[in-house]
Design an enzyme around this catalytic site. Structure first.
Site, PDB file in Angstrom:
ATOM      1  N   SER A   1     -28.768  47.068 -31.490  1.00  0.00           N
ATOM      2  CA  SER A   1     -27.667  47.338 -32.409  1.00  0.00           C
ATOM      3  C   SER A   1     -27.768  48.766 -32.914  1.00  0.00           C
ATOM      4  O   SER A   1     -28.873  49.333 -32.976  1.00  0.00           O
ATOM      5  CB  SER A   1     -27.718  46.381 -33.612  1.00  0.00           C
TER       6      SER A   1
ATOM      7  N   TYR B   1     -32.376  42.894 -40.861  1.00  0.00           N
ATOM      8  CA  TYR B   1     -31.688  42.834 -39.556  1.00  0.00           C
ATOM      9  C   TYR B   1     -31.869  44.153 -38.813  1.00  0.00           C
ATOM     10  O   TYR B   1     -32.222  44.169 -37.630  1.00  0.00           O
ATOM     11  CB  TYR B   1     -30.202  42.541 -39.758  1.00  0.00           C
TER      12      TYR B   1
END
Length: 253
Positions: A148, A161
């Site tokens: 990501s 995250y």
């Protein structure tokens, strides 16, 4: 984009029940690969597999939880029985849970680490032998890790995250030192805002609202557009490694 045909290749895609994983599985099958679909939701997996077979592709739905050793081992056995060894692995399964660190949500932190980091490692361990053997036989072998932009860019309330995705990005980089000399390609794909179920995982309404506001302002890529990037990377000649790809909406800073 220009592709080489993937006929003759056998792929595994984790998190294939929806979003990026589903789109990647469908496109790889369209390009000729046999695709094993891994995820926890059996009914949804069967629906994706049916979509692929209806289009003339080959798909195997395998219910598996990447956080569980026995589940992954059983999935590998089923894939090997049906398709034999694989030469293309897409590590896509992941969860994105947003809350301030001060909330102390150890349950969420552990779930993200177990899925986004240890789950990725578990799948890599399961198929390393296949990939190395395929490359040793002169065939193209690919490991694709979906990370990501959160590995590099800071977003409030998503610190853990982002840390798990930074681990995936760095893991991919380190694995190239082990796999590259044996002709196994490692590609790290870092999506920006993509329309998927990830943003629905968070149980904090305020944080979810902030994310929705960013997506509305910037826009999102479709999962199929991310799948296009993955399919392009794995269809290059075997000696060309698109090692790290960041793909995001043009308006995302």
């Amino acid at each position: 984009m220009s592709y080489e045909n993937l006929t003759g290749r056998t792929a595994v895609v984790t998190g294939a029940a929806s979003g990026i994983g589903e789109a990647v599985a469908v496109l790889l099958a369209e390009r000729g690969a046999r695709v094993a679909l891994l995820a926890r939701r059996e009914q949804r997996l069967e629906e994706v597999a049916a979509k692929i077979t209806a289009g003339g592709g080959s798909a195997l739905a395998v219910v598996a939880d990447v956080t569980d050793d026995a589940s992954v081992a059983a999935a590998v056995a089923r894939i090997h029985e049906a398709y034999g060894p694989v030469d293309l692995v897409v590590n896509n399964a992941g969860v994105m849970l947003g809350n301030p660190v001060e909330a102390g949500r150890l349950d969420e932190w552990q779930r993200m680490i177990d899925t986004n980091v240890t789950g990725v490692l578990r799948v890599i361990r399961a198929f390393t032998g296949d990939l190395v053997a395929a490359a040793g036989e002169g065939r193209t072998a690919d490991l694709v890790d979906i990370s990501s932009v959160g590995a590099h860019l800071a977003f409030p309330n998503y610190a853990v995250y982002g840390a798990t995705k930074a681990a995936v990005t760095h893991l991919s980089q380190c694995l190239r030192t082990e796999f590259g000399p044996r002709d196994v390609r490692v590609t790290n794909v870092e999506p920006g805002f993509v329309e998927s179920e990830l943003r629905l995982h968070t149980d904090n309404a305020e944080v979810s609202g902030q994310v929705d506001g960013m997506l509305e302002a910037v826009g999102t890529l479709a999962a199929e557009e991310l799948a296009d990037v993955v399919a392009y990377a794995v269809s290059r000649p075997w000696h060309v490694n698109l090692r790290q790809i960041m793909a995001m909406p043009t308006r995302q800073a």
